[in-house]
Scaffold this motif. Structure first.
Motif, mmCIF file in Angstrom:
data_model
loop_
_atom_site.group_PDB
_atom_site.id
_atom_site.type_symbol
_atom_site.label_atom_id
_atom_site.label_comp_id
_atom_site.label_asym_id
_atom_site.label_seq_id
_atom_site.Cartn_x
_atom_site.Cartn_y
_atom_site.Cartn_z
ATOM 1 N N GLY A 178 0.812 -1.204 0.000
ATOM 2 C CA GLY A 178 0.000 0.000 0.000
ATOM 3 C C GLY A 178 0.849 1.259 0.000
ATOM 4 O O GLY A 178 0.580 2.213 -0.733
ATOM 5 N N ARG A 179 1.887 1.273 0.840
ATOM 6 C CA ARG A 179 2.775 2.435 0.914
ATOM 7 C C ARG A 179 3.533 2.614 -0.396
ATOM 8 O O ARG A 179 3.692 3.741 -0.883
ATOM 9 C CB ARG A 179 3.753 2.253 2.078
ATOM 10 N N TRP A 180 3.993 1.527 -0.967
ATOM 11 C CA TRP A 180 4.693 1.585 -2.254
ATOM 12 C C TRP A 180 3.784 2.183 -3.324
ATOM 13 O O TRP A 180 4.193 3.039 -4.107
ATOM 14 C CB TRP A 180 5.140 0.171 -2.647
ATOM 15 N N GLY A 181 2.533 1.737 -3.362
ATOM 16 C CA GLY A 181 1.588 2.254 -4.340
ATOM 17 C C GLY A 181 1.356 3.741 -4.179
ATOM 18 O O GLY A 181 1.272 4.484 -5.167
ATOM 19 N N GLU A 182 1.249 4.210 -2.914
ATOM 20 C CA GLU A 182 1.058 5.642 -2.674
ATOM 21 C C GLU A 182 2.251 6.446 -3.161
ATOM 22 O O GLU A 182 2.096 7.500 -3.781
ATOM 23 C CB GLU A 182 0.852 5.872 -1.167
ATOM 24 N N LEU A 183 3.449 5.977 -2.883
ATOM 25 C CA LEU A 183 4.659 6.686 -3.301
ATOM 26 C C LEU A 183 4.776 6.736 -4.819
ATOM 27 O O LEU A 183 5.139 7.763 -5.399
ATOM 28 C CB LEU A 183 5.898 6.018 -2.687
ATOM 29 N N ARG A 184 4.458 5.628 -5.464
ATOM 30 C CA ARG A 184 4.497 5.603 -6.936
ATOM 31 C C ARG A 184 3.494 6.579 -7.518
ATOM 32 O O ARG A 184 3.789 7.306 -8.475
ATOM 33 C CB ARG A 184 4.202 4.190 -7.443
ATOM 34 N N ALA A 185 2.292 6.615 -6.955
ATOM 35 C CA ALA A 185 1.247 7.496 -7.472
ATOM 36 C C ALA A 185 1.638 8.966 -7.348
ATOM 37 O O ALA A 185 1.263 9.787 -8.197
ATOM 38 C CB ALA A 185 -0.067 7.237 -6.730
ATOM 39 N N ARG A 186 2.412 9.289 -6.313
ATOM 40 C CA ARG A 186 2.831 10.682 -6.100
ATOM 41 C C ARG A 186 4.168 10.994 -6.767
ATOM 42 O O ARG A 186 4.655 12.120 -6.669
ATOM 43 C CB ARG A 186 2.922 10.971 -4.603
ATOM 44 N N GLY A 187 4.764 9.991 -7.410
ATOM 45 C CA GLY A 187 6.040 10.208 -8.067
ATOM 46 C C GLY A 187 7.189 10.397 -7.092
ATOM 47 O O GLY A 187 8.203 11.035 -7.421
ATOM 48 N N GLU A 188 7.061 9.818 -5.903
ATOM 49 C CA GLU A 188 8.093 9.969 -4.876
ATOM 50 C C GLU A 188 8.956 8.719 -4.781
ATOM 51 O O GLU A 188 8.584 7.645 -5.266
ATOM 52 C CB GLU A 188 7.439 10.246 -3.514
ATOM 53 N N GLN A 189 10.103 8.861 -4.135
ATOM 54 C CA GLN A 189 11.012 7.730 -3.947
ATOM 55 C C GLN A 189 10.629 6.941 -2.703
ATOM 56 O O GLN A 189 10.006 7.457 -1.776
ATOM 57 C CB GLN A 189 12.448 8.227 -3.815
ATOM 58 N N VAL A 190 11.037 5.669 -2.695
ATOM 59 C CA VAL A 190 10.873 4.865 -1.487
ATOM 60 C C VAL A 190 12.032 5.170 -0.549
ATOM 61 O O VAL A 190 13.076 5.673 -0.999
ATOM 62 C CB VAL A 190 10.822 3.350 -1.815
ATOM 63 N N PRO A 191 11.892 4.910 0.756
ATOM 64 C CA PRO A 191 13.007 5.154 1.679
ATOM 65 C C PRO A 191 14.246 4.349 1.288
ATOM 66 O O PRO A 191 14.150 3.319 0.611
ATOM 67 C CB PRO A 191 12.452 4.689 3.029
ATOM 68 N N ASP A 192 15.382 4.791 1.722
ATOM 69 C CA ASP A 192 16.632 4.110 1.397
ATOM 70 C C ASP A 192 16.723 2.755 2.111
ATOM 71 O O ASP A 192 16.348 2.631 3.275
ATOM 72 C CB ASP A 192 17.820 4.988 1.812
ATOM 73 N N GLY A 193 17.193 1.747 1.407
ATOM 74 C CA GLY A 193 17.465 0.453 2.014
ATOM 75 C C GLY A 193 16.274 -0.426 2.272
ATOM 76 O O GLY A 193 16.345 -1.343 3.104
ATOM 77 N N VAL A 194 15.142 -0.202 1.552
ATOM 78 C CA VAL A 194 13.950 -1.019 1.809
ATOM 79 C C VAL A 194 13.554 -1.878 0.619
ATOM 80 O O VAL A 194 12.682 -2.742 0.746
ATOM 81 C CB VAL A 194 12.741 -0.144 2.222
ATOM 82 N N ALA A 195 14.174 -1.650 -0.556
ATOM 83 C CA ALA A 195 13.733 -2.372 -1.755
ATOM 84 C C ALA A 195 14.870 -2.555 -2.736
ATOM 85 O O ALA A 195 15.883 -1.853 -2.686
ATOM 86 C CB ALA A 195 12.586 -1.615 -2.426
ATOM 87 N N ILE A 196 14.704 -3.530 -3.642
ATOM 88 C CA ILE A 196 15.710 -3.800 -4.665
ATOM 89 C C ILE A 196 15.065 -3.805 -6.047
ATOM 90 O O ILE A 196 13.850 -3.968 -6.183
ATOM 91 C CB ILE A 196 16.415 -5.152 -4.420
ATOM 92 N N ASP A 197 15.918 -3.640 -7.073
ATOM 93 C CA ASP A 197 15.415 -3.642 -8.447
ATOM 94 C C ASP A 197 15.543 -5.027 -9.067
ATOM 95 O O ASP A 197 15.858 -6.011 -8.365
ATOM 96 C CB ASP A 197 16.143 -2.587 -9.278
ATOM 97 N N ALA A 198 15.320 -5.124 -10.370
ATOM 98 C CA ALA A 198 15.340 -6.419 -11.056
ATOM 99 C C ALA A 198 16.706 -7.090 -11.010
ATOM 100 O O ALA A 198 16.804 -8.313 -11.163
ATOM 101 C CB ALA A 198 14.898 -6.232 -12.506
ATOM 102 N N ASP A 199 17.759 -6.317 -10.786
ATOM 103 C CA ASP A 199 19.110 -6.882 -10.708
ATOM 104 C C ASP A 199 19.526 -7.213 -9.278
ATOM 105 O O ASP A 199 20.648 -7.647 -9.038
ATOM 106 C CB ASP A 199 20.122 -5.890 -11.313
ATOM 107 N N GLY A 200 18.622 -6.976 -8.327
ATOM 108 C CA GLY A 200 18.936 -7.263 -6.928
ATOM 109 C C GLY A 200 19.681 -6.139 -6.235
ATOM 110 O O GLY A 200 20.139 -6.297 -5.109
ATOM 111 N N ALA A 201 19.798 -4.986 -6.899
ATOM 112 C CA ALA A 201 20.492 -3.841 -6.311
ATOM 113 C C ALA A 201 19.494 -2.967 -5.554
ATOM 114 O O ALA A 201 18.353 -2.783 -5.990
ATOM 115 C CB ALA A 201 21.175 -3.025 -7.401
ATOM 116 N N VAL A 202 19.929 -2.416 -4.427
ATOM 117 C CA VAL A 202 19.073 -1.531 -3.646
ATOM 118 C C VAL A 202 18.724 -0.298 -4.470
ATOM 119 O O VAL A 202 19.586 0.290 -5.131
ATOM 120 C CB VAL A 202 19.776 -1.108 -2.340
#
Length: 313
Positions: free
Chosen positions: A182-206
């Motif tokens: 839910g929080r991720w969806g809200e941040l995406r909708a507002r065009g904001e970044q997620v907090p540092d160190g909470v998620a990774i991309d398709a390559d496994g990088a933070v």
């Protein structure tokens, strides 16, 4: 974005009126769900508040006002939430579990196929307010990378526990991940970044780019990962759901009372509270916001809710 200040009581009435416009009677379960939605707004988690409610209220496929199918398996009751507004079904599960615990010492309810549930702390607190221990776990689609992994394999898999005391219940509510869907969806909708160190991309990088997130990281590293695994097996094992489905959720609600007459649960809870306070520790859930207090909500969101509330069935 303009906001409107409204009392929690008034907002709850608006939510219930919107439910009624969709054919949902103001049952105890509906009232509990409405209170949970408003509480999410009060504690600063709007992604689990009116946004969640409107997702169901504005859906053409949602089945409002229907009796939730129950399958009594003896040791547990199974509720089918497929196509129904999940918070109301979940509130019904909490009420059933509490009633069974009062009668037999323990009540177990499995919920299959629910959509987004929002915060589960209010349902655990409701059970604890009845003098029972409430244990709630939710198995959700894979969004979390296991400790040391580089791709999603586990759900956010939140757990909530409500513990009765002679004053306010102790309530613990935490997901096994550092970020919620839910929080991720809200941040995406507002065009904001997620907090540092909470998620990774398709390559496994933070990453902090909400659009590039492919998996969340577990809370507490190996501990959060282990917690997610346990929830996955208990909940999905009970409901027969496979966690590999990206849309399938399941949940379990357990209520229990002491089987020892001389050791009431509030005494056990008071002992726990005293030890936490003596050590200078935080007692989670003790400072529940005043249900009648004001809450600031998005004006546009409130207008959408009012439009539904003022529309006949």
């Amino acid at each position: 974005m303009p906001h409107t200040t409204i009392t929690s009581t008034e907002l709850e009435a608006q939510v219930l009126a919107a439910f009624a416009a969709r054919g949902q009677a103001p049952t105890p379960a509906a009232r509990m769900a409405a209170a949970a939605i408003v509480e999410a707004e009060r504690v600063g988690m709007p992604e689990f508040g009116l946004s969640l409610a409107l997702g169901g209220l504005e859906s053409a496929d949602m089945r409002w006002g229907e009796t939730v199918p129950q399958d009594d398996r003896g040791a547990a009751i199974v509720l089918d939430a497929e196509g129904r507004f999940a918070p109301i079904v979940f509130a019904e599960a909490a009420l059933i579990a509490a009633a069974r615990a009062e009668a037999a010492g323990i009540g177990i309810v499995a919920v299959t196929g629910p959509g987004s549930l929002g915060r589960i702390a209010p349902y655990a607190r409701a059970i604890a307010s009845a003098g029972l221990v409430g244990l709630i776990a939710v198995g959700s689609p894979p969004l979390v990378a296991p400790h040391g992994g580089n791709a999603a394999a586990l759900g956010t898999n939140p757990v909530a526990t409500g513990i009765p005391t002679s004053t306010t219940p102790i309530v613990v509510d935490a997901s096994s991940s550092l970020l919620t869907k839910g929080r991720w969806g809200e941040l995406r909708a507002r065009g904001e970044q997620v907090p540092d160190g909470v998620a990774i991309d398709a390559d496994g990088a933070v990453t902090r780019d909400a659009e590039l997130v492919r998996a969340f990281l577990s809370r507490g590293g190996a501990f959060g990962s282990a917690m997610g695994i346990v929830v996955e097996m208990i909940v999905n094992g009970l409901t027969g759901s496979l966690g590999s489905s990206r849309e399938r959720r399941s949940a379990s609600v357990v209520a229990l009372r002491s089987l020892e007459i001389d050791a009431p649960l509030t005494t056990v809870g008071d002992d726990l509270r005293a030890r936490l306070e003596a050590a200078g520790g935080h007692v989670p859930g003790s400072n529940t916001p005043d249900a009648a207090g004001p809450v600031s909500v998005s004006t546009a969101t409130l207008q959408r809710l009012a439009k539904i509330a003022n529309t006949a069935g």
